[in-house]
Design a protein around this motif. Structure first.
Motif, mmCIF file in Angstrom:
data_model
loop_
_atom_site.group_PDB
_atom_site.id
_atom_site.type_symbol
_atom_site.label_atom_id
_atom_site.label_comp_id
_atom_site.label_asym_id
_atom_site.label_seq_id
_atom_site.Cartn_x
_atom_site.Cartn_y
_atom_site.Cartn_z
ATOM 1 N N ILE A 98 8.636 -3.811 0.730
ATOM 2 C CA ILE A 98 8.017 -4.372 -0.474
ATOM 3 C C ILE A 98 6.971 -3.409 -1.031
ATOM 4 N N LEU A 99 6.153 -2.841 -0.154
ATOM 5 C CA LEU A 99 5.118 -1.902 -0.600
ATOM 6 C C LEU A 99 5.733 -0.652 -1.219
ATOM 7 N N GLU A 100 6.805 -0.167 -0.631
ATOM 8 C CA GLU A 100 7.477 1.020 -1.179
ATOM 9 C C GLU A 100 8.035 0.740 -2.570
ATOM 10 N N LYS A 101 8.579 -0.454 -2.779
ATOM 11 C CA LYS A 101 9.117 -0.811 -4.092
ATOM 12 C C LYS A 101 8.020 -0.832 -5.156
ATOM 13 N N GLN A 102 6.783 -1.072 -4.733
ATOM 14 C CA GLN A 102 5.649 -1.107 -5.663
ATOM 15 C C GLN A 102 4.966 0.255 -5.799
ATOM 16 N N ASP A 103 5.522 1.277 -5.136
ATOM 17 C CA ASP A 103 4.910 2.614 -5.120
ATOM 18 C C ASP A 103 3.476 2.542 -4.593
ATOM 19 N N PHE A 104 3.275 1.638 -3.632
ATOM 20 C CA PHE A 104 1.935 1.376 -3.108
ATOM 21 C C PHE A 104 1.295 2.613 -2.491
ATOM 22 N N PHE A 105 2.053 3.377 -1.723
ATOM 23 C CA PHE A 105 1.469 4.476 -0.963
ATOM 24 C C PHE A 105 0.960 5.588 -1.879
ATOM 25 N N ILE A 111 -6.057 6.436 -5.448
ATOM 26 C CA ILE A 111 -7.361 5.763 -5.376
ATOM 27 C C ILE A 111 -8.274 6.460 -4.378
ATOM 28 N N VAL A 112 -7.757 6.684 -3.171
ATOM 29 C CA VAL A 112 -8.591 7.223 -2.091
ATOM 30 C C VAL A 112 -8.971 8.678 -2.350
ATOM 31 N N GLU A 113 -8.007 9.491 -2.765
ATOM 32 C CA GLU A 113 -8.252 10.935 -2.854
ATOM 33 C C GLU A 113 -8.781 11.370 -4.220
ATOM 34 N N ASP A 114 -8.237 10.821 -5.299
ATOM 35 C CA ASP A 114 -8.679 11.260 -6.628
ATOM 36 C C ASP A 114 -9.961 10.561 -7.066
ATOM 37 N N LYS A 115 -10.037 9.265 -6.812
ATOM 38 C CA LYS A 115 -11.204 8.513 -7.277
ATOM 39 C C LYS A 115 -12.399 8.644 -6.340
ATOM 40 N N TYR A 116 -12.120 8.616 -5.010
ATOM 41 C CA TYR A 116 -13.228 8.605 -4.047
ATOM 42 C C TYR A 116 -13.338 9.891 -3.227
ATOM 43 N N GLN A 117 -12.427 10.834 -3.438
ATOM 44 C CA GLN A 117 -12.455 12.138 -2.760
ATOM 45 C C GLN A 117 -12.455 12.030 -1.228
ATOM 46 N N GLN A 118 -11.687 11.076 -0.713
ATOM 47 C CA GLN A 118 -11.496 10.954 0.724
ATOM 48 C C GLN A 118 -10.030 11.264 1.037
ATOM 49 N N LYS A 119 -9.625 11.123 2.290
ATOM 50 C CA LYS A 119 -8.267 11.486 2.689
ATOM 51 C C LYS A 119 -7.457 10.246 3.047
ATOM 52 N N PHE A 120 -6.241 10.178 2.502
ATOM 53 C CA PHE A 120 -5.335 9.067 2.798
ATOM 54 C C PHE A 120 -4.057 9.620 3.408
ATOM 55 N N THR A 121 -3.695 9.122 4.586
ATOM 56 C CA THR A 121 -2.462 9.565 5.240
ATOM 57 C C THR A 121 -1.668 8.343 5.700
ATOM 58 N N TYR A 122 -0.366 8.527 5.800
ATOM 59 C CA TYR A 122 0.475 7.484 6.388
ATOM 60 C C TYR A 122 1.683 8.143 7.028
ATOM 61 N N ASP A 123 2.089 7.566 8.164
ATOM 62 C CA ASP A 123 3.255 8.092 8.866
ATOM 63 C C ASP A 123 4.284 6.978 8.976
ATOM 64 N N GLU A 124 4.986 6.891 10.081
ATOM 65 C CA GLU A 124 6.076 5.926 10.198
ATOM 66 C C GLU A 124 5.602 4.476 10.180
ATOM 67 N N ASP A 125 4.390 4.213 10.628
ATOM 68 C CA ASP A 125 3.965 2.811 10.687
ATOM 69 C C ASP A 125 2.469 2.598 10.488
ATOM 70 N N THR A 126 1.716 3.646 10.160
ATOM 71 C CA THR A 126 0.263 3.528 10.091
ATOM 72 C C THR A 126 -0.288 4.143 8.811
ATOM 73 N N MET A 127 -1.239 3.435 8.184
ATOM 74 C CA MET A 127 -1.988 3.971 7.044
ATOM 75 C C MET A 127 -3.423 4.215 7.483
ATOM 76 N N VAL A 128 -3.967 5.366 7.105
ATOM 77 C CA VAL A 128 -5.323 5.713 7.529
ATOM 78 C C VAL A 128 -6.113 6.288 6.358
ATOM 79 N N ILE A 129 -7.325 5.768 6.163
ATOM 80 C CA ILE A 129 -8.308 6.393 5.280
ATOM 81 C C ILE A 129 -9.275 7.154 6.169
#
Length: 225
Positions: A98-105, A111-129
């Motif tokens: 569902i998240l992929e269909k919404q282009d969530f990642f 939001i995280v990198e352009d607006k707040y200049q932090q790092k956003f990563t995601y792998d097979e099952d985890t999202m990390v700020i």
């Protein structure tokens, strides 16, 4: 005579065990269910607003099966944790699909990198700020961090998700659940040489920003020298 009494006792005990066993099976929701039926049970517990059916039966050699909700959204279920009399666990990609269909990642990354200049990563099952503090380049406040997390969580048009209260498996205790892939957003802060993590769930989007900030404040304070 003694032999007859012994036989009678053995038969009586056998009957008791049979009756208690039947009662135990009757009370066990996993009893008589195959792997696919157990997966559907877990999915409908985790996503109570939806109904699910099997598209391709779970293949234990490939360690995956294909399932579908009432709207025709197909997704994989993988990684059986347990599949026995009392215990069943798996991981599903329903929320991730569902998240992929919404282009969530990609949107979260902006939001995280352009607006707040932090790092956003995601792998097979985890999202990390990731928030790495230094004296000159990163002075983001806890208020800004909580606002960022709130924006990411609220951006998701996700179904209601009920996570298992207990992920442990104990002998003789019935427990079954599915763990949603990408159901968790981790916030990692490194400051003063200390690295600490707080976890937020997609369902936490109902949190007020003030409650998110309480968690972030505690996380930030734990990195004090």
């Amino acid at each position: 005579m003694l032999i007859k009494k012994i036989v009678s006792v053995i038969l009586s005990l056998s009957l008791v065990f049979m009756v208690s066993g039947c009662q135990s099976d009757k009370d066990n929701p996993l009893h008589g269910k195959d792997t696919d039926e157990r997966i559907v049970m877990c999915l409908e517990n985790a996503y109570p607003e939806h109904n699910f059916k099997v598209v391709k039966s779970f293949d234990k050699q490939k360690n995956e099966g294909l399932f579908e909700d009432e709207n025709g959204i197909s997704f994989k279920v993988r990684n059986l944790l347990y599949d026995n009399i009392y215990h069943f666990g798996c991981c599903d990609e329903y929320l991730a699909t569902i998240l992929e269909k919404q282009d969530f990642f990609n949107k979260a990354k902006i939001i995280v990198e352009d607006k707040y200049q932090q790092k956003f990563t995601y792998d097979e099952d985890t999202m990390v700020i990731e928030i790495i503090y230094d004296d000159t380049n990163n002075q983001i406040t806890t208020n800004e961090i909580s606002q960022m997390i709130s924006e990411v969580l609220n951006m998701a048009d996700a179904p209601e998700v009920i996570y298992p209260d207990n992920q442990e498996f104990s002998t003789g205790v019935v427990n079954y659940y599915t763990l949603p892939t990408f159901g968790m957003l981790q916030c990692y802060i490194k400051r003063n040489g200390w690295g600490v993590t707080e976890r937020f769930y997609v369902s936490d989007k109902v949190f007020e920003q003030s409650k998110i900030k309480e968690k972030i404040d505690k996380l930030y304070e734990s990195t004090e020298k």
